[in-house]
Design an enzyme around this catalytic site. Structure first.
Site, PDB file in Angstrom:
ATOM      1  N   ASN A 130      19.512  14.624  48.728  1.00  0.00           N
ATOM      2  CA  ASN A 130      21.189  15.174  48.134  1.00  0.00           C
ATOM      3  C   ASN A 130      21.263  16.446  47.854  1.00  0.00           C
ATOM      4  O   ASN A 130      22.259  17.055  47.756  1.00  0.00           O
ATOM      5  CB  ASN A 130      21.443  14.058  47.125  1.00  0.00           C
ATOM      6  CG  ASN A 130      21.490  12.692  47.515  1.00  0.00           C
ATOM      7  OD1 ASN A 130      21.906  12.420  48.736  1.00  0.00           O
ATOM      8  ND2 ASN A 130      21.365  11.722  46.748  1.00  0.00           N
ATOM      9  N   ASP A 133      23.131  19.199  50.518  1.00  0.00           N
ATOM     10  CA  ASP A 133      23.363  18.589  51.900  1.00  0.00           C
ATOM     11  C   ASP A 133      25.121  18.534  51.754  1.00  0.00           C
ATOM     12  O   ASP A 133      25.581  17.857  52.893  1.00  0.00           O
ATOM     13  CB  ASP A 133      23.150  16.969  51.427  1.00  0.00           C
ATOM     14  CG  ASP A 133      24.074  16.240  50.660  1.00  0.00           C
ATOM     15  OD1 ASP A 133      24.600  16.936  49.714  1.00  0.00           O
ATOM     16  OD2 ASP A 133      23.834  14.967  50.560  1.00  0.00           O
ATOM     17  N   ASP A 143      23.777  20.948  42.762  1.00  0.00           N
ATOM     18  CA  ASP A 143      23.017  20.725  43.998  1.00  0.00           C
ATOM     19  C   ASP A 143      23.420  21.488  45.279  1.00  0.00           C
ATOM     20  O   ASP A 143      22.881  21.423  46.231  1.00  0.00           O
ATOM     21  CB  ASP A 143      22.786  19.120  44.225  1.00  0.00           C
ATOM     22  CG  ASP A 143      24.105  18.527  44.070  1.00  0.00           C
ATOM     23  OD1 ASP A 143      25.090  19.066  43.496  1.00  0.00           O
ATOM     24  OD2 ASP A 143      24.592  17.499  44.892  1.00  0.00           O
ATOM     25  N   GLU A 144      24.778  21.803  45.203  1.00  0.00           N
ATOM     26  CA  GLU A 144      25.452  22.444  46.175  1.00  0.00           C
ATOM     27  C   GLU A 144      25.635  23.915  45.767  1.00  0.00           C
ATOM     28  O   GLU A 144      25.823  24.695  47.111  1.00  0.00           O
ATOM     29  CB  GLU A 144      26.909  21.751  46.424  1.00  0.00           C
ATOM     30  CG  GLU A 144      26.501  20.442  46.916  1.00  0.00           C
ATOM     31  CD  GLU A 144      25.810  20.238  48.090  1.00  0.00           C
ATOM     32  OE1 GLU A 144      25.580  21.138  48.971  1.00  0.00           O
ATOM     33  OE2 GLU A 144      24.793  19.271  48.124  1.00  0.00           O
ATOM     34  N   HIS A 296      41.203  40.649  31.530  1.00  0.00           N
ATOM     35  CA  HIS A 296      42.086  40.985  30.439  1.00  0.00           C
ATOM     36  C   HIS A 296      43.598  41.230  31.068  1.00  0.00           C
ATOM     37  O   HIS A 296      44.559  41.464  30.445  1.00  0.00           O
ATOM     38  CB  HIS A 296      41.616  42.296  29.696  1.00  0.00           C
ATOM     39  CG  HIS A 296      42.121  43.550  30.418  1.00  0.00           C
ATOM     40  ND1 HIS A 296      40.792  44.338  30.935  1.00  0.00           N
ATOM     41  CD2 HIS A 296      43.079  44.394  30.419  1.00  0.00           C
ATOM     42  CE1 HIS A 296      41.349  45.443  31.359  1.00  0.00           C
ATOM     43  NE2 HIS A 296      42.716  45.421  31.047  1.00  0.00           N
ATOM     44  N   ASP A 345      34.671  40.558  31.501  1.00  0.00           N
ATOM     45  CA  ASP A 345      36.081  41.205  31.872  1.00  0.00           C
ATOM     46  C   ASP A 345      36.247  41.089  33.487  1.00  0.00           C
ATOM     47  O   ASP A 345      36.302  42.083  34.073  1.00  0.00           O
ATOM     48  CB  ASP A 345      36.545  42.165  31.390  1.00  0.00           C
ATOM     49  CG  ASP A 345      37.710  42.669  31.351  1.00  0.00           C
ATOM     50  OD1 ASP A 345      38.564  41.831  31.743  1.00  0.00           O
ATOM     51  OD2 ASP A 345      38.373  43.763  31.012  1.00  0.00           O
ATOM     52  N   GLY A 439      46.251  51.278  33.458  1.00  0.00           N
ATOM     53  CA  GLY A 439      47.034  50.770  34.603  1.00  0.00           C
ATOM     54  C   GLY A 439      45.850  50.876  35.738  1.00  0.00           C
ATOM     55  O   GLY A 439      46.208  50.359  36.876  1.00  0.00           O
ATOM     56  N   SER A 441      43.073  49.331  35.410  1.00  0.00           N
ATOM     57  CA  SER A 441      42.400  48.123  35.002  1.00  0.00           C
ATOM     58  C   SER A 441      42.483  47.075  36.195  1.00  0.00           C
ATOM     59  O   SER A 441      43.299  47.015  37.192  1.00  0.00           O
ATOM     60  CB  SER A 441      42.980  47.471  33.821  1.00  0.00           C
ATOM     61  OG  SER A 441      42.579  47.928  32.536  1.00  0.00           O
ATOM     62  N   GLY A 442      41.385  46.508  36.224  1.00  0.00           N
ATOM     63  CA  GLY A 442      41.072  45.392  37.489  1.00  0.00           C
ATOM     64  C   GLY A 442      40.699  46.181  38.740  1.00  0.00           C
ATOM     65  O   GLY A 442      40.088  45.523  39.654  1.00  0.00           O
TER      66      GLY A 442
HETATM   67  N1  ARG Z   1      42.348  48.608  29.908  1.00  0.00           N
HETATM   68  C1  ARG Z   1      42.962  49.775  30.757  1.00  0.00           C
HETATM   69  C2  ARG Z   1      44.029  49.003  31.545  1.00  0.00           C
HETATM   70  O1  ARG Z   1      44.321  47.878  31.287  1.00  0.00           O
HETATM   71  C3  ARG Z   1      41.999  50.620  31.503  1.00  0.00           C
HETATM   72  C4  ARG Z   1      41.498  51.491  30.718  1.00  0.00           C
HETATM   73  C5  ARG Z   1      40.332  52.410  31.068  1.00  0.00           C
HETATM   74  N2  ARG Z   1      39.847  53.222  30.036  1.00  0.00           N
HETATM   75  C6  ARG Z   1      39.208  54.150  30.224  1.00  0.00           C
HETATM   76  N3  ARG Z   1      39.173  55.345  29.443  1.00  0.00           N
HETATM   77  N4  ARG Z   1      38.488  54.309  31.512  1.00  0.00           N
HETATM   78  O2  ARG Z   1      44.571  49.529  32.617  1.00  0.00           O
END
Ligand code: ARG
Length: 492
Positions: A130, A133, A143-144, A296, A345, A439, A441-442
């Protein structure tokens, strides 16, 4: 993105609605264990080291008390003494029996009978047939989701042998795209995006392989694989589940060296994530449906997918204003994300409709386990974030080159004083002047290695922007790859 060029002279400016949470450094997280190597999630459980403490000597305070009394010869007869003695012996025997039972239970619980395989450390056993599988039998699906992986910068396909409890490369003998597609599907990819399989000489020094047993008949893919020390082709399978990390040649020529404004198609995985028509965060495309961003960015109340729209392949915010973007179907934040320390994060967004890839919209590669990014590795950040601290969101996409800063340096007293955990990575310049900012971020921190662009990190935090000894901190994507594949697999 904060750069040393000062406020740019042209282009519309927007109020910065990017996250302003950066009153860092937070003073509470001091992880003395920062940068412990990432350990595999399903390592065998340790044998419990519990040693029971049984009082064998009987001079308890109660007894002392009894003796004192009886020596005065007034309260206890020898008969009562005997009864107390017997009662106490029975008590000791009972306690011993309970402890023995606990030990026995722990032992039975930890080892699986009839060569069964334990699901992680849960105590649940399943039959080897199993394991891997395609149907989940374990309580958390161990298991997968622990069967195949792509290893290192060359995407070497490895299969987990639950029997030997270790990973092996797959020998190229008899291998075809058909099996490659199955492996990609098990990782969480869509078979329609399948790119290629290739036999390459293995330089990892492996002496044992997983091989296909074609005479095994019509059984499951994993049941066809067996462990062997011979590989006639002397080649192992390198598997590309999606064509990621490539940039059109023409776009690469357009790159402005040392410049800040991005050219069309230069960072094709970069997306702008909007809430109510306003840019809030950046993100990176990893498949037509999945975007990596920061946890965040999608904290409550913004964890509702209905608020978000993703824009891909567009350089200017002013142009996005007239577009419709892509709606978001699902948001998944890392379960161990800590909003105070920004540990883990990272978050995933699944789009309602898949992106159509072209020269301006393409995915970046997720880093494979076994990949190390060193300070000598030049990385790039990109985004529509503020161009100076407390500034406004930029209209045009900007990019900057930043080197990785070693953890020990970033954790030093003068920099982030042990706030950097193993799920974070620092990049930038200790002399300041070039950095990501509110801005961004992400958004991506990427690097080119073996002619492929890899997502090294996602923009997470920093104390101010571009300050001396306060570089940018990014989510360490190599640590999250396993989790990302698990989510893609479970939420297809
Ligand atoms: N927390 C920030 C955002 O929401 C990004 C900050 C990055 N700061 C830095 N000093 N590298 O956009």
């Amino acid at each position: 993105m904060a750069l040393n060029s000062g406020p740019p002279a042209f282009g519309p400016y927007y109020e910065n609605h990017g996250y302003q949470l950066d009153n860092y450094p937070p003073r509470h997280l001091v992880n003395s264990n920062a940068y412990v190597p990432y350990s595999a999630p399903y390592s065998p459980s340790a044998v419990p080291q519990y040693i029971p403490r049984v009082h064998t000597h009987t001079s308890t305070p109660a007894e002392v008390h009894l003796r004192q009394k009886s020596s005065s010869g007034t309260i206890f007869t020898s008969r009562t003494k005997k009864i107390i003695c017997v009662a106490m012996s029975i008590g000791v025997i009972l306690i011993g029996a309970v402890i023995a039972a606990i030990f026995l239970w722990k032992f039975v619980k930890n080892s699986c009978p009839n060569s069964g395989i334990e699901c992680g450390t849960s105590g649940t056993c399943i039959s080897p047939a199993n394991w891997c599988d395609g149907i989940s039998h374990c309580p958390s699906g161990e298991d997968e989701n622990h069967c195949v992986r792509l290893y290192g910068p060359k995407f070497i396909l490895q299969v987990y042998s639950s029997h030997n409890k270790s990973w092996y490369p797959v020998c190229q003998d008899d291998w075809t795209d058909y099996y490659g597609k199955i492996a990609c599907k098990d990782l969480g990819y869509n078979m329609n995006n399948f790119h290629s399989c290739q036999g390459i000489t293995d330089d990892s020094g492996a002496t044992s392989y997983m091989k296909l047993n074609l005479s095994a008949g019509n059984v499951d893919f994993y049941e066809k694989l067996y462990n062997s020390n011979v590989c006639l082709s002397k080649a192992v399978v390198s598997l590309r589940c999606i064509e990621c990390g490539t940039v059109m040649k023409s776009n690469q020529l357009n790159r402005i060296v040392g410049g800040t404004n991005a050219a069309p198609g230069e960072w094709p995985w970069q997306v702008s994530l909007h809430v109510q028509g306003v840019h809030v965060c950046g993100g990176s495309i990893i498949t037509p449906e999945w975007i990596v961003t920061a946890a965040h960015c999608v904290e409550e109340p913004l964890n509702n997918p209905r608020y978000w729209t993703a824009f891909a392949g567009i350089l200017r915010q002013s142009v996005m204003f007239y577009g419709t973007g892509y709606k978001v179907q699902k948001i998944i934040s890392h379960p161990n994300y800590d909003s105070k320390t920004k540990n883990n994060d990272v978050a995933l967004m699944k789009l309602q409709t898949p992106l159509a890839f072209n020269e301006k919209i393409r995915p970046v590669c997720l880093p494979n386990p076994g990949m190390m990014f060193e300070p000598t590795q030049t990385c790039w950040i990109s985004g529509w974030g503020a161009t100076h601290e407390k500034g406004k969101t930029s209209d045009i996409l900007n990019a900057a080159m930043v080197p990785i800063i070693e953890p020990w340096k970033c954790n030093s007293r003068y920099v982030y004083n042990n706030m950097i955990t193993s799920s974070m990575i620092c990049a930038g310049f200790l002399r300041g002047k070039i950095d990501s900012c509110q801005g961004d971020s992400g958004g991506p921190l990427v690097t080119e290695k073996n002619s492929v662009w890899w997502l090294v990190g996602d923009t997470s935090w920093g104390s101010g922007c571009a300050k001396i000894n306060r570089p940018g901190v990014y989510g360490n994507l190599t640590v999250f790859t396993d989790w990302i594949y698990q989510q893609m697999q479970a939420n297809r």
